[in-house]
Design an enzyme around this catalytic site. Structure first.
Site, PDB file in Angstrom:
ATOM      1  N   ILE A 165     -42.981  64.316 -86.870  1.00 25.99           N
ATOM      2  CA  ILE A 165     -44.357  64.834 -86.631  1.00 25.99           C
ATOM      3  C   ILE A 165     -44.993  64.203 -85.392  1.00 25.99           C
ATOM      4  O   ILE A 165     -45.896  64.781 -84.788  1.00 25.99           O
ATOM      5  CB  ILE A 165     -45.244  64.615 -87.886  1.00 25.99           C
ATOM      6  N   THR A 166     -44.516  63.008 -84.981  1.00 24.22           N
ATOM      7  CA  THR A 166     -45.094  62.370 -83.784  1.00 24.22           C
ATOM      8  C   THR A 166     -44.511  62.934 -82.490  1.00 24.22           C
ATOM      9  O   THR A 166     -44.949  62.559 -81.404  1.00 24.22           O
ATOM     10  CB  THR A 166     -44.847  60.842 -83.809  1.00 24.22           C
ATOM     11  N   GLY A 167     -43.516  63.802 -82.597  1.00 24.87           N
ATOM     12  CA  GLY A 167     -42.870  64.373 -81.408  1.00 24.87           C
ATOM     13  C   GLY A 167     -43.617  65.593 -80.882  1.00 24.87           C
ATOM     14  O   GLY A 167     -44.646  66.004 -81.443  1.00 24.87           O
ATOM     15  N   ASP A 196     -42.771  68.899 -80.835  1.00 23.45           N
ATOM     16  CA  ASP A 196     -42.814  70.055 -81.739  1.00 23.45           C
ATOM     17  C   ASP A 196     -43.569  69.732 -83.019  1.00 23.45           C
ATOM     18  O   ASP A 196     -44.310  70.581 -83.547  1.00 23.45           O
ATOM     19  CB  ASP A 196     -41.396  70.488 -82.121  1.00 23.45           C
ATOM     20  N   SER A 224     -30.093  73.573 -81.909  1.00 16.24           N
ATOM     21  CA  SER A 224     -30.383  73.567 -80.467  1.00 16.24           C
ATOM     22  C   SER A 224     -29.398  74.419 -79.669  1.00 16.24           C
ATOM     23  O   SER A 224     -28.204  74.490 -79.998  1.00 16.24           O
ATOM     24  CB  SER A 224     -30.304  72.118 -79.972  1.00 16.24           C
ATOM     25  N   GLU A 267     -28.199  73.454 -77.094  1.00 15.67           N
ATOM     26  CA  GLU A 267     -27.182  72.521 -76.591  1.00 15.67           C
ATOM     27  C   GLU A 267     -25.858  72.686 -77.346  1.00 15.67           C
ATOM     28  O   GLU A 267     -24.814  72.258 -76.863  1.00 15.67           O
ATOM     29  CB  GLU A 267     -27.669  71.074 -76.715  1.00 15.67           C
ATOM     30  N   TYR A 298     -25.142  64.394 -78.240  1.00 12.94           N
ATOM     31  CA  TYR A 298     -26.286  65.069 -78.867  1.00 12.94           C
ATOM     32  C   TYR A 298     -25.882  66.467 -79.348  1.00 12.94           C
ATOM     33  O   TYR A 298     -26.154  66.857 -80.480  1.00 12.94           O
ATOM     34  CB  TYR A 298     -27.453  65.160 -77.877  1.00 12.94           C
TER      35      TYR A 298
HETATM   36  P1  NAP Z   1     -39.151  64.671 -79.644  1.00 10.71           P
HETATM   37  O1  NAP Z   1     -40.445  64.898 -78.942  1.00 10.71           O
HETATM   38  O2  NAP Z   1     -38.139  63.764 -79.060  1.00 10.71           O
HETATM   39  O3  NAP Z   1     -39.503  64.148 -81.130  1.00 10.71           O
HETATM   40  C1  NAP Z   1     -38.526  63.601 -81.970  1.00 10.71           C
HETATM   41  C2  NAP Z   1     -39.180  63.097 -83.233  1.00 10.71           C
HETATM   42  O4  NAP Z   1     -38.174  62.533 -84.082  1.00 10.71           O
HETATM   43  C3  NAP Z   1     -40.229  61.987 -83.002  1.00 10.71           C
HETATM   44  O5  NAP Z   1     -41.314  62.193 -83.886  1.00 10.71           O
HETATM   45  C4  NAP Z   1     -39.466  60.739 -83.405  1.00 10.71           C
HETATM   46  O6  NAP Z   1     -40.291  59.686 -83.852  1.00 10.71           O
HETATM   47  C5  NAP Z   1     -38.652  61.287 -84.568  1.00 10.71           C
HETATM   48  N1  NAP Z   1     -37.535  60.419 -84.921  1.00 10.71           N
HETATM   49  C6  NAP Z   1     -36.518  59.991 -84.123  1.00 10.71           C
HETATM   50  N2  NAP Z   1     -35.695  59.187 -84.814  1.00 10.71           N
HETATM   51  C7  NAP Z   1     -36.189  59.101 -86.077  1.00 10.71           C
HETATM   52  C8  NAP Z   1     -35.780  58.413 -87.240  1.00 10.71           C
HETATM   53  N3  NAP Z   1     -34.687  57.629 -87.276  1.00 10.71           N
HETATM   54  N4  NAP Z   1     -36.523  58.567 -88.372  1.00 10.71           N
HETATM   55  C9  NAP Z   1     -37.651  59.311 -88.355  1.00 10.71           C
HETATM   56  N5  NAP Z   1     -38.092  59.985 -87.282  1.00 10.71           N
HETATM   57  C10 NAP Z   1     -37.368  59.880 -86.152  1.00 10.71           C
HETATM   58  O7  NAP Z   1     -38.409  66.060 -79.902  1.00 10.71           O
HETATM   59  P2  NAP Z   1     -38.991  67.567 -79.843  1.00 10.71           P
HETATM   60  O8  NAP Z   1     -38.845  68.087 -78.466  1.00 10.71           O
HETATM   61  O9  NAP Z   1     -40.290  67.626 -80.545  1.00 10.71           O
HETATM   62  O10 NAP Z   1     -37.885  68.331 -80.716  1.00 10.71           O
HETATM   63  C11 NAP Z   1     -38.016  68.450 -82.131  1.00 10.71           C
HETATM   64  C12 NAP Z   1     -36.646  68.754 -82.735  1.00 10.71           C
HETATM   65  O11 NAP Z   1     -36.134  69.957 -82.182  1.00 10.71           O
HETATM   66  C13 NAP Z   1     -35.584  67.692 -82.448  1.00 10.71           C
HETATM   67  O12 NAP Z   1     -34.711  67.666 -83.557  1.00 10.71           O
HETATM   68  C14 NAP Z   1     -34.842  68.234 -81.236  1.00 10.71           C
HETATM   69  O13 NAP Z   1     -33.532  67.706 -81.193  1.00 10.71           O
HETATM   70  C15 NAP Z   1     -34.868  69.710 -81.562  1.00 10.71           C
HETATM   71  N6  NAP Z   1     -34.821  70.637 -80.415  1.00 10.71           N
HETATM   72  C16 NAP Z   1     -35.709  70.487 -79.395  1.00 10.71           C
HETATM   73  C17 NAP Z   1     -35.705  71.416 -78.369  1.00 10.71           C
HETATM   74  C18 NAP Z   1     -36.690  71.309 -77.232  1.00 10.71           C
HETATM   75  O14 NAP Z   1     -36.454  71.958 -76.205  1.00 10.71           O
HETATM   76  N7  NAP Z   1     -37.782  70.579 -77.381  1.00 10.71           N
HETATM   77  C19 NAP Z   1     -34.796  72.493 -78.399  1.00 10.71           C
HETATM   78  C20 NAP Z   1     -33.934  72.611 -79.477  1.00 10.71           C
HETATM   79  C21 NAP Z   1     -33.965  71.691 -80.503  1.00 10.71           C
HETATM   80  P3  NAP Z   1     -40.893  58.580 -82.828  1.00 10.71           P
HETATM   81  O15 NAP Z   1     -42.160  59.160 -82.290  1.00 10.71           O
HETATM   82  O16 NAP Z   1     -41.091  57.410 -83.714  1.00 10.71           O
HETATM   83  O17 NAP Z   1     -39.865  58.357 -81.755  1.00 10.71           O
HETATM   84  O1  F7E Z   2     -32.541  68.551 -68.852  1.00 13.68           O
HETATM   85  C1  F7E Z   2     -31.192  68.600 -65.423  1.00 13.68           C
HETATM   86  C2  F7E Z   2     -30.278  68.112 -66.537  1.00 13.68           C
HETATM   87  O2  F7E Z   2     -33.354  66.592 -70.151  1.00 13.68           O
HETATM   88  C3  F7E Z   2     -32.513  69.890 -68.402  1.00 13.68           C
HETATM   89  C4  F7E Z   2     -33.794  68.639 -75.185  1.00 13.68           C
HETATM   90  O3  F7E Z   2     -35.043  69.006 -75.721  1.00 13.68           O
HETATM   91  O4  F7E Z   2     -33.336  70.891 -74.517  1.00 13.68           O
HETATM   92  C5  F7E Z   2     -33.442  69.570 -74.034  1.00 13.68           C
HETATM   93  O5  F7E Z   2     -32.216  69.140 -73.475  1.00 13.68           O
HETATM   94  C6  F7E Z   2     -31.587  70.028 -67.203  1.00 13.68           C
HETATM   95  C7  F7E Z   2     -30.210  69.372 -67.383  1.00 13.68           C
HETATM   96  O6  F7E Z   2     -33.250  68.895 -71.229  1.00 13.68           O
HETATM   97  C8  F7E Z   2     -32.905  65.693 -64.104  1.00 13.68           C
HETATM   98  O7  F7E Z   2     -29.026  67.679 -66.007  1.00 13.68           O
HETATM   99  C9  F7E Z   2     -31.790  67.363 -63.299  1.00 13.68           C
HETATM  100  O8  F7E Z   2     -29.233  70.232 -66.850  1.00 13.68           O
HETATM  101  O9  F7E Z   2     -34.968  68.446 -69.583  1.00 13.68           O
HETATM  102  P1  F7E Z   2     -33.601  68.042 -69.943  1.00 13.68           P
HETATM  103  P2  F7E Z   2     -31.863  69.290 -71.923  1.00 13.68           P
HETATM  104  O10 F7E Z   2     -30.787  68.325 -71.633  1.00 13.68           O
HETATM  105  O11 F7E Z   2     -31.599  70.724 -71.592  1.00 13.68           O
HETATM  106  C10 F7E Z   2     -32.344  71.098 -75.535  1.00 13.68           C
HETATM  107  C11 F7E Z   2     -32.397  72.540 -75.968  1.00 13.68           C
HETATM  108  C12 F7E Z   2     -32.450  70.128 -76.648  1.00 13.68           C
HETATM  109  O12 F7E Z   2     -32.119  70.435 -77.790  1.00 13.68           O
HETATM  110  C13 F7E Z   2     -32.738  68.711 -76.285  1.00 13.68           C
HETATM  111  O13 F7E Z   2     -33.222  67.988 -77.416  1.00 13.68           O
HETATM  112  O14 F7E Z   2     -32.190  69.356 -66.101  1.00 13.68           O
HETATM  113  N1  F7E Z   2     -31.829  67.522 -64.654  1.00 13.68           N
HETATM  114  N2  F7E Z   2     -32.426  66.240 -62.948  1.00 13.68           N
HETATM  115  C14 F7E Z   2     -32.521  66.500 -65.177  1.00 13.68           C
HETATM  116  N3  F7E Z   2     -32.857  66.221 -66.449  1.00 13.68           N
HETATM  117  C15 F7E Z   2     -33.595  65.110 -66.672  1.00 13.68           C
HETATM  118  N4  F7E Z   2     -33.973  64.822 -67.936  1.00 13.68           N
HETATM  119  N5  F7E Z   2     -33.979  64.268 -65.641  1.00 13.68           N
HETATM  120  C16 F7E Z   2     -33.666  64.522 -64.332  1.00 13.68           C
HETATM  121  O15 F7E Z   2     -34.014  63.772 -63.445  1.00 13.68           O
END
Ligand code: NAP
Ligand code: F7E
Length: 324
Positions: free
Chosen positions: A10-12, A14, A124, A126, A148
């Protein structure tokens, strides 16, 4: 009867948007929070008096069981994860423990406490990694390219396995990248918008980035949490791709961001091998037509609108001297 939902993560990014959305739907919202030496509730502090936080950790089975017993939810949204792809190479075992095995811990706790609970797993794009098909849909085979991505494939399949083994209402949303002003500063969109805002305000003079050629399907997080909720309102559990159907290179993101503040990106962007990945996901673009048909879900915010919204928010934060 008021519905109760438990959100892990919830602190993240989403988690905070989902909590707001569920409150707007009249839910009683509970959030699992892990113990940290410094409180990090900045994304939820504006709604903290409307939600109940429960201590717990995805690494601790007992805490998950106790959390479920305490809040007796009808719906559980599992958003907790080690979610930064780059970190998953330096902390692969930890990533697997939280992001993969954590899902089993929670599903097993649900099975024992109340198998009627509806469960959402944050899968995801990914998982598609080195893509086998363009665009990617629910039936596209997985080929993850990072610890991941591998952990998320496990979480995805254990969700399906518990659905089929124990008849749980367990659903998996395969979400493509989604961003917002609340995105963590290490992800590329926010890194770019925050640093472009700094450059515009004369507080920085460069951005160091990795691979500018990779392509992502970027949407707005506020739109995507609505899809999570819609999935759990369906009679039957299922898997859904959530995406915009548009793909952009990192370089286009940079161009749109610098154009918005009237600067030329060539003058400020430096490539830095530290931000290159051992294995890259080159191209992601989703086909969310199933979600369109079955959930009535469509994205509302375009790529340009998203980047502009993030830069506007970062300019405000910096001008107010607030934390990113
Ligand atoms: P985020 O901002 O990194 O938030 C992750 C959350 O997980 C934070 O609240 C974190 O708590 C909590 N967490 C991590 N380790 C934990 C543990 N051991 N026990 C309890 N809580 C824990 O991620 P987000 O972008 O909101 O994404 C939410 C979910 O969707 C994740 O599962 C991510 O992998 C997935 N996802 C994200 C995307 C995207 O583009 N954003 C796309 C596809 C899937 P703290 O605040 O304490 O660190
Ligand atoms: O990278 C390139 C990097 O870290 C996007 C997570 O929410 O979405 C996220 O994963 C792209 C990659 O996100 C930098 O190499 C270039 O190709 O923003 P990102 P991600 O890896 O796509 C998926 C769906 C999830 O599920 C994950 O949790 O950008 N890139 N230069 C860089 N990326 C970062 N972070 N920093 C750079 O300087």
């Amino acid at each position: 009867m008021t519905k109760r939902a438990l959100i892990t993560g919830i602190t993240g990014q989403d988690g905070s948007y989902l909590a707001e959305f569920l409150l707007s739907q009249g839910y009683e919202v509970f959030g699992l929070v892990r113990r940290t030496s410094t409180v990090n509730f900045n994304r939820i502090e504006h709604i903290q008096d409307q939600i109940t936080l429960i201590p717990g950790d995805m690494l601790d089975q007992t805490s998950l069981q106790l959390a479920l017993q305490q809040c007796e939810p009808q719906e559980v949204y599992n958003l907790a994860a080690q979610s930064f792809v780059q970190t998953s190479w330096t902390q692969p075992v930890f990533t697997g423990d939280v992001t993969a095995l954590g899902v089993t811990r929670l599903l097993d706790a649900i099975r024992h406490v109340d198998p009627a609970i509806r469960f959402y797993q944050a899968s995801s794009s990914e998982m598609f990694g080195k893509v086998r098909e363009v665009p990617q849909r629910e039936t596209t085979p997985f080929y993850p390219r990072s610890p991941y991505g591998v952990a998320k494939v496990y979480g995805h399949w254990i969700t399906i396995n518990y659905r089929e083994s124990y008849n749980l209402h367990a659903t998996s949303g395969i979400l493509f990248n989604h961003e917002s002003p609340r995105r963590g500063i290490e992800f590329v969109t926010r890194k770019v918008t925050y640093n472009v805002a700094k450059i515009k305000l004369g507080m920085a003079d460069e951005i160091r980035l990795g691979n500018l050629d990779s392509r992502r399907d970027w949407g707005f997080a506020g739109d995507y949490v609505r899809a999570m909720w819609l999935m759990l309102q369906q009679d039957e559990p299922d898997d859904y791709v959530i995406s915009t159907g548009q793909t952009h290179a990192v370089q286009e993101l940079v161009e749109v961001a610098f154009d918005y503040v009237g600067l030329d990106w060539h003058d400020y962007v430096k490539q830095d091998p530290r931000f290159m990945r051992p294995a890259e996901v080159d191209l992601l673009v989703g086909d969310s037509s199933k979600a369109g048909k079955q959930l009535g879900w469509e994205p509302q915010v375009s790529f340009e609108e998203l980047i502009h919204m993030m830069i506007d928010a970062d300019l405000k934060i910096l001008q107010a001297g607030e934390r990113a």
